[in-house]
Design an enzyme around this catalytic site. Structure first.
Site, PDB file in Angstrom:
ATOM      1  CB  CYS A   1      40.743  32.741  12.784  1.00 33.65           C
ATOM      2  SG  CYS A   1      41.590  31.686  11.586  1.00 33.65           S
ATOM      3  CB  THR A   2      46.381  32.346  14.107  1.00 30.54           C
ATOM      4  OG1 THR A   2      46.140  31.062  13.515  1.00 30.54           O
ATOM      5  CG2 THR A   2      46.318  32.220  15.633  1.00 30.54           C
TER       6      THR A   2
ATOM      7  CB  THR B   1      40.165  26.209  15.715  1.00 33.33           C
ATOM      8  OG1 THR B   1      39.582  27.307  15.007  1.00 33.33           O
ATOM      9  CG2 THR B   1      39.221  25.020  15.669  1.00 33.33           C
TER      10      THR B   1
ATOM     11  CB  THR C   1      45.631  27.242  15.815  1.00 32.98           C
ATOM     12  OG1 THR C   1      44.265  27.178  15.413  1.00 32.98           O
ATOM     13  CG2 THR C   1      45.924  26.043  16.688  1.00 32.98           C
TER      14      THR C   1
ATOM     15  CD  GLN D   1      40.093  22.008  12.729  1.00 29.66           C
ATOM     16  OE1 GLN D   1      39.760  22.430  11.611  1.00 29.66           O
ATOM     17  NE2 GLN D   1      40.931  22.677  13.510  1.00 29.66           N
TER      18      GLN D   1
END
Length: 230
Positions: free
Chosen positions: A196-197, A85, A83, A52
């Protein structure tokens, strides 16, 4: 009952919640000693986060695609990426397997629209808040998506990676998130997506004046319900 393929570890703090929720839903629906049939492939998040940071989404797609293939080989009937993202590479992951992928943004949009709302705020990593793979998918389903201003986005991203992903919960961070949500409400948001988790580890329904849409809860619940479809 179908077998759920959980692609987790990003971070494992929220993957724990996925496992708990899918089993809770199955137990509530079937009773007795029932639990979910699921497989978990938990990746090394350090490796994914390095991709990332470097913008190497191709490598992260290869890593997660291979993990998804292992879930399919193990007998999973569908894939759940635990997730928000990494749904940036969801199309590449889907291409790597022949079983369906349950997309977190679709589940979230369906819940919001089902509640009769159109304008929502979004909190998440900077990738999720700023890039089209997530906001665009929500907007194409009829939602108006508002995000915090740049300094607040930086703060939220920092708290996620430097606190929540490490299991650190701080009251001062909760207050900063509350201020960001108040700003979104002032701009017209009628609900807030916890995109976001890990954010659900920090914020509770009573922490906001607006309805909160916890993507971890929505996604895991949808996975359990899908597994129980005849």
């Amino acid at each position: 009952m179908k077998t759920i393929g959980l692609l987790g570890g990003m971070s494992w703090e929220s993957t724990v919640s996925y496992y708990r929720i899918v089993n809770t839903v199955v137990k509530e629906r079937l009773g007795g000693l029932h639990s979910a049939r699921c497989l978990l492939y938990s990746v090394d998040f350090q490796e994914i986060e390095a991709c990332q940071s470097a913008g190497d989404w191709d490598r992260s797609a290869l890593l997660l695609g291979a993990a998804a293939q292992n879930l399919e080989k193990g007998g999973a009937d569908f894939i759940v990426i635990c997730t928000n993202t990494m749904h940036k590479v969801a199309p590449r992951i889907q291409e790597a397997v022949s079983i369906p992928l349950l997309h977190i943004a679709d589940v979230t949009a369906a819940e919001i629209l089902g509640r009769g709302l159109r304008s929502v705020g979004l909190l998440g990593t900077r990738y999720t808040m700023e890039e089209d793979f997530y906001c665009g998918r929500l907007r194409r389903q009829g939602l108006e998506v508002l995000i915090p201003d740049a300094p607040e986005r930086d703060m939220i991203n920092k708290v996620i990676f430097e606190e929540l992903c490490l299991g650190v919960i701080r009251e001062d961070s909760r207050k900063k998130f509350q201020a960001a949500m108040a700003g979104l409400a002032g701009r017209g948001a009628r609900g807030v997506i916890l995109g976001c988790t890990e954010i659900g580890l920090l914020l509770r329904p009573e922490d906001a004046e607006l309805p909160l849409f916890d993507t971890t809860v929505l996604h895991a619940t949808a996975a359990a319900n899908l597994a129980l479809e005849s």
